[in-house]
Motif scaffolding. Structure first.
Motif, PDB file in Angstrom:
ATOM      1  N   GLU A 240       6.089 -60.665  20.944  1.00  0.00           N
ATOM      2  CA  GLU A 240       5.680 -60.008  22.186  1.00  0.00           C
ATOM      3  C   GLU A 240       4.165 -59.852  22.269  1.00  0.00           C
ATOM      4  N   GLN A 241       3.512 -59.510  21.152  1.00  0.00           N
ATOM      5  CA  GLN A 241       2.062 -59.311  21.171  1.00  0.00           C
ATOM      6  C   GLN A 241       1.326 -60.613  21.479  1.00  0.00           C
TER       7      GLN A 241
ATOM      8  N   ARG B   8       1.358 -61.504  25.175  1.00  0.00           N
ATOM      9  CA  ARG B   8       0.482 -60.695  26.031  1.00  0.00           C
ATOM     10  C   ARG B   8      -0.749 -61.471  26.473  1.00  0.00           C
TER      11      ARG B   8
ATOM     12  N   VAL C 174       0.174 -63.169  29.631  1.00  0.00           N
ATOM     13  CA  VAL C 174       0.367 -62.176  30.693  1.00  0.00           C
ATOM     14  C   VAL C 174      -0.980 -61.728  31.261  1.00  0.00           C
ATOM     15  N   LEU C 175      -1.927 -61.403  30.395  1.00  0.00           N
ATOM     16  CA  LEU C 175      -3.238 -60.936  30.844  1.00  0.00           C
ATOM     17  C   LEU C 175      -3.999 -62.033  31.587  1.00  0.00           C
TER      18      LEU C 175
ATOM     19  N   ARG D 217       2.428 -67.752  24.061  1.00  0.00           N
ATOM     20  CA  ARG D 217       1.361 -67.551  25.034  1.00  0.00           C
ATOM     21  C   ARG D 217       1.759 -68.160  26.384  1.00  0.00           C
TER      22      ARG D 217
ATOM     23  N   GLY E  47       4.432 -66.123  28.199  1.00  0.00           N
ATOM     24  CA  GLY E  47       3.866 -64.923  28.808  1.00  0.00           C
ATOM     25  C   GLY E  47       3.176 -65.241  30.123  1.00  0.00           C
TER      26      GLY E  47
ATOM     27  N   SER F 181       4.832 -64.376  34.267  1.00  0.00           N
ATOM     28  CA  SER F 181       4.081 -63.428  35.085  1.00  0.00           C
ATOM     29  C   SER F 181       3.736 -63.977  36.459  1.00  0.00           C
TER      30      SER F 181
ATOM     31  N   TYR G 263      -5.986 -57.741  22.724  1.00  0.00           N
ATOM     32  CA  TYR G 263      -6.494 -58.674  23.734  1.00  0.00           C
ATOM     33  C   TYR G 263      -7.253 -57.942  24.844  1.00  0.00           C
TER      34      TYR G 263
END
Length: 328
Positions: A163-164, A167, A170-171, A201, A204, A208, A320
């Protein structure tokens, strides 16, 4: 003084005037508080003076347990952060008295799995794509006490760090959306199929955004793939938000775009990862996701160490953050 080639831990202990167990403890864990600082310094000075090199194999036989942390060769990314993660793992392993080994095989087959198991690692850390039920079973039968997966898949008795990593994507998606992009592209290495780290990656990023507005481009950094794709883009049209798997890839995209006469960031916006200095110096400068990859590696090893000791591991956390520049 011992004859050349015959230096032992007992020789070090005799020179310092301590028990041999104190020498072993300091060499396994230099940060230990069970030995006073002054004594630790004298032990380390004696080790250097005598040229003592501990026999790891003998120590493992005496202790009845492995002090090996093993990681297969990693295809993770074209960026520098993957190397920093490995450096962080190696640093933490050394600090805790483990021998950190990288297995050089690029294949994952029965022979490779047996080779990993034959080394009897206490801790095994791998990209998730290098793991399977068969690999996990072989390692566990050999006595491996902790298996850590960097990225998916989820497997029984495997601690997954996923999950990390996701992110980052996602960002990047959120930033490109807020910058006004209408269409989105993820540019990933052509090694995607062997890298769960990269897959996390990408997942994510894609999760999104609206599926109809996204595309994935596989880039060979050693060919004209990126340039050919950029040249195929019309000079006008919807604003394109591009997420590159590394700053190195983002730099290649930016150079190709400038040569093709595409306006940045009006026609294309680019976000990379790693905070490469060369990306900061480019004009337009690369917007980048940055994080402490070395610390992330140390945290990954800490999770493996906790598992090996029968403790509950803490989930490694990335920090991040977007550093906006003129590419987006």
């Amino acid at each position: 003084m011992p004859r050349r080639g015959e230096v032992t831990g007992q020789d070090v202990a005799d020179l310092v005037g301590v028990d041999r167990s104190a020498v072993s403890l300091v060499l396994r864990n230099p940060g230990t508080k069970r030995v006073g600082q002054a004594t630790k310094e004298r032990i380390l000075e004696a080790v250097a003076q005598l040229g003592y090199v501990p026999n790891s194999a003998a120590a493992q036989l005496r202790e009845g347990r492995s002090r090996i942390a093993l990681m297969p060769f990693w295809h993770a990314s074209s960026g520098s952060s993957a190397d920093q993660i490995v450096d962080g793992i190696a640093d933490a392993a050394e600090r805790h008295g483990f021998n950190f080994l990288i297995h050089g095989s690029r294949r994952v087959d029965d022979a490779t799995s047996r080779a990993w198991a034959s080394l009897r690692p206490a801790i095994f850390i791998a990209d998730g794509a290098q793991l399977s039920g068969e690999v996990v079973g072989s390692l566990q039968r050999s006595g491996t006490r902790a298996i850590v997966s960097i990225g998916p898949p989820e497997l029984p008795r495997v601690f997954a760090v996923d999950e990390q990593i996701a992110r980052a994507g996602v960002l990047a998606a959120q930033h490109l959306l807020h910058s006004g992009a209408d269409r989105f592209v993820a540019v990933v290495p052509d090694i995607l199929e062997v890298s769960a780290f990269t897959r996390s990656r990408l997942d994510g990023f894609l999760s999104s955004l609206p599926a109809r507005s996204t595309k994935v481009v596989h880039a060979d950094m050693h060919s004209m793939t990126i340039s050919q794709w950029i040249l195929s883009l019309p000079r006008s049209g919807p604003r394109l938000g591009i997420f590159a798997d590394s700053d190195r890839c983002a730099i290649e995209i930016m150079r190709a775009a400038l040569q093709a006469g595409l306006a940045v960031p009006e026609r294309i916006s680019v976000v990379g990862i790693d905070g490469e200095e060369s990306g900061r110096e480019l004009h337009p400068a690369i917007t980048s996701l940055v994080y402490d990859a070395h610390q992330f590696g140390r945290d990954i090893f800490a999770a493996g160490l906790a598992l090996a000791q029968g403790e509950e591991p803490a989930t490694p956390v990335t920090d991040y953050r977007i550093v906006p520049r003129t590419s987006s």
